[in-house]
Design a protein around this motif. Sequence first.
Motif, short mmCIF file in Angstrom:
data_model
loop_
_atom_site.label_atom_id
_atom_site.label_comp_id
_atom_site.label_asym_id
_atom_site.label_seq_id
_atom_site.Cartn_x
_atom_site.Cartn_y
_atom_site.Cartn_z
N ILE A 109 4.82 -2.94 3.63
CA ILE A 109 3.76 -2.65 4.60
C ILE A 109 2.81 -1.59 4.06
O ILE A 109 1.58 -1.71 4.19
N LEU A 110 3.36 -0.55 3.42
CA LEU A 110 2.51 0.48 2.83
C LEU A 110 1.65 -0.08 1.70
O LEU A 110 0.49 0.31 1.55
N PHE A 111 2.21 -1.00 0.92
CA PHE A 111 1.44 -1.66 -0.13
C PHE A 111 0.22 -2.36 0.48
O PHE A 111 -0.91 -2.19 0.01
N ILE A 112 0.44 -3.14 1.52
CA ILE A 112 -0.65 -3.87 2.17
C ILE A 112 -1.68 -2.90 2.75
O ILE A 112 -2.89 -3.09 2.59
N LEU A 113 -1.22 -1.83 3.38
CA LEU A 113 -2.10 -0.84 3.97
C LEU A 113 -2.97 -0.16 2.92
O LEU A 113 -4.19 -0.08 3.05
N PHE A 114 -2.33 0.34 1.84
CA PHE A 114 -3.09 1.02 0.80
C PHE A 114 -4.02 0.06 0.06
O PHE A 114 -5.13 0.46 -0.34
#
Length: 104
Positions: free
Chosen positions: A33-38
Amino acid sequence: MPWMFLILAGIAEIAFAICLKFSNQFTRPIPTILFILFAAISFFLMTNAMKTIPMGTVYAVWTGIGAAGTIILSILFFNEPLSIARGIFLLLLLVSIVGLKLSE
C-alpha cells in the motif's frame, strides 16, 4: 516551486523503491500500500514539475534522484557493496543532476 516538486517527486521515488523491496513481491499488504501511495505521490509531483521544466530534464532528474538515493540507502541499510567504481559513477550521477539544474 517546480524544482521543489521535482525534488520531492525524486524523494517519493526513493520511498516507493524501498517499499517495493519490503513488499516481498507484493505479498505484504502495508509495504505494498505504501508503494502504491508513494508512487502516486511521485508521479503527481513529477507531472506538476513538467508544467514549467522540460520533460527530458524532469525525467532525467527524477530518475537520477531516485537512483542515487536508492543506491545510498541500499548501501547504508541493506549492506549493498560500495566499490570505488560504484562510488565514482554515483558521484557522476549526482554531478549530472546538479548540471541539469544549473543549465536550466
